[in-house]
Design a protein around this motif. Structure first.
Motif, mmCIF file in Angstrom:
data_model
loop_
_atom_site.group_PDB
_atom_site.id
_atom_site.type_symbol
_atom_site.label_atom_id
_atom_site.label_comp_id
_atom_site.label_asym_id
_atom_site.label_seq_id
_atom_site.Cartn_x
_atom_site.Cartn_y
_atom_site.Cartn_z
ATOM 1 N N ARG A 27 0.704 -1.144 0.208
ATOM 2 C CA ARG A 27 0.073 -0.097 0.018
ATOM 3 C C ARG A 27 0.966 1.175 -0.072
ATOM 4 O O ARG A 27 0.269 2.349 0.265
ATOM 5 C CB ARG A 27 -0.953 -0.062 1.240
ATOM 6 N N HIS A 28 2.015 1.213 -0.203
ATOM 7 C CA HIS A 28 2.954 2.444 -0.051
ATOM 8 C C HIS A 28 2.589 3.090 -1.663
ATOM 9 O O HIS A 28 2.381 2.589 -2.494
ATOM 10 C CB HIS A 28 4.437 1.781 -0.273
ATOM 11 N N PRO A 29 2.669 4.429 -1.441
ATOM 12 C CA PRO A 29 2.259 5.194 -2.405
ATOM 13 C C PRO A 29 2.932 5.178 -3.772
ATOM 14 O O PRO A 29 2.511 5.042 -5.004
ATOM 15 C CB PRO A 29 2.494 6.738 -2.022
ATOM 16 N N LEU A 30 4.207 4.620 -3.710
ATOM 17 C CA LEU A 30 5.152 4.459 -4.992
ATOM 18 C C LEU A 30 4.711 3.169 -5.705
ATOM 19 O O LEU A 30 4.726 2.892 -6.775
ATOM 20 C CB LEU A 30 6.470 4.450 -4.539
ATOM 21 N N ALA A 73 10.376 -0.183 -1.595
ATOM 22 C CA ALA A 73 11.292 -1.003 -0.712
ATOM 23 C C ALA A 73 12.335 -0.353 -0.077
ATOM 24 O O ALA A 73 12.333 -0.674 1.227
ATOM 25 C CB ALA A 73 11.443 -2.158 -1.768
ATOM 26 N N ASN A 74 12.882 0.368 -0.640
ATOM 27 C CA ASN A 74 14.059 1.198 0.003
ATOM 28 C C ASN A 74 13.652 2.086 1.181
ATOM 29 O O ASN A 74 14.157 2.006 2.171
ATOM 30 C CB ASN A 74 14.824 2.037 -0.887
ATOM 31 N N LEU A 75 12.355 2.641 0.848
ATOM 32 C CA LEU A 75 11.872 3.831 1.897
ATOM 33 C C LEU A 75 11.267 2.904 2.940
ATOM 34 O O LEU A 75 11.291 3.275 4.427
ATOM 35 C CB LEU A 75 10.912 4.356 1.219
ATOM 36 N N VAL A 76 10.513 1.692 2.904
ATOM 37 C CA VAL A 76 9.870 0.666 3.806
ATOM 38 C C VAL A 76 11.080 0.376 4.641
ATOM 39 O O VAL A 76 11.069 0.363 5.871
ATOM 40 C CB VAL A 76 9.044 -0.211 3.213
ATOM 41 N N VAL A 154 15.883 -3.374 -0.307
ATOM 42 C CA VAL A 154 16.212 -3.678 1.147
ATOM 43 C C VAL A 154 17.691 -3.421 1.440
ATOM 44 O O VAL A 154 18.230 -3.041 2.138
ATOM 45 C CB VAL A 154 15.547 -4.727 1.520
ATOM 46 N N ALA A 155 18.365 -4.165 0.349
ATOM 47 C CA ALA A 155 19.915 -4.289 0.614
ATOM 48 C C ALA A 155 20.388 -2.930 0.759
ATOM 49 O O ALA A 155 21.463 -2.628 1.210
ATOM 50 C CB ALA A 155 20.586 -5.030 -0.662
#
Length: 263
Positions: A27-30, A73-76, A154-155
């Motif tokens: 559900r992330h806006p991006l 994914a990077n922001l989460v 994530v990495a």
């Protein structure tokens, strides 16, 4: 963080935490922006002729959905890292939190697989004109790239937690893809790959397909994705030998499948 997650201890915390992170990612806006961009692209090119229709079904998901998901994914993952001190009461160390973030990548992967299957079904129902119907490997390249984008996001959040680092990584990936595309037979080593050959303008008519092997290419993308996951885990693990070994196996698979996919 839900109350159910707080009540779980040890390794049992990973599955519910992964579900929680997957829901945040979905559900992330991006992620939603990527879905909207992909739908708009399909609406524009999906029924515009054999060549653009084939590309819309096989390759467009990588750019229009995969790139936004990488940043999501990077922001989460970055938000999870920044919240770790606040969430220190949770019986879960950084290794398990990273594992949960990696498992959360299966959420967007499953969603894109469902979207790809739905689009393929629409093509069949509407009798959309194609030079040939894509193979399972060709259909899978978009979702596999989304999976890899999540794990790489994530990495990058774990290894390069600095402003601007994700943008630089994405620019490097785009540059690598262009270099491979411009070097003749090495185009299949890129991430974004159009299996169709562009004919004369306006590029709508079928003109054949690029030489190369789609099956090994799909395995190549999967190996890269798993390698990104191993890289993410390596940052926080207490079992470095395990994840170094997993990363080495992923690299070996990348080399083998990368060679096997070339024409």
């Amino acid at each position: 963080m839900t109350a159910e997650v707080l009540d779980v201890s040890g390794s049992r915390v990973v599955p519910p935490l992964a579900l929680n992170e997957a829901w945040r990612l979905l559900r992330h806006p991006l992620t939603l922006l990527g879905l909207a961009l992909w739908i708009l692209r399909i609406a524009q090119d999906g029924w515009a002729g054999p060549r653009p229709a084939f590309a819309a079904l096989t390759s467009e998901m990588t750019i229009f959905w995969g790139v936004p998901v990488f940043f999501a994914a990077n922001l989460v993952a970055g938000a999870a890292r920044r919240a770790e001190e606040t969430l220190s009461v949770v019986p879960c160390d950084r290794e398990r939190r990273t594992a949960a973030l990696c498992l959360a990548a299966l959420g967007p992967f499953a969603l894109t697989c469902a979207a790809q299957a739905l689009l393929a079904g629409l093509y069949v129902i509407t009798g959309n004109e194609l030079e040939r119907f894509p193979s399972l490997a060709e259909l899978g390249t978009g979702p596999l790239n989304v999976l890899g984008a999540c794990l790489l996001g994530v990495a990058v959040a774990r290894w390069l937690p600095w402003p601007g680092a994700p943008v630089l990584v994405m620019l490097a990936l785009a540059a690598f893809n262009k270099i491979m595309f411009d070097h003749g037979g090495q185009y299949m080593l890129g991430f974004y790959l159009d299996f169709t050959i562009w004919g004369p303008a306006p590029y709508l008519a079928p003109a054949g397909f690029i030489p190369g092997h789609a099956g090994p290419h799909a395995l190549y993308l999967l190996s890269l994705a798993l390698g990104a996951g191993a890289l993410a885990m390596l940052r926080d693990t207490s079992r470095r030998g395990l994840w170094l070994g997993a990363g080495a196996v992923a690299v070996l698979c990348v080399v083998i499948t990368g060679i096997g996919q070339l024409p």
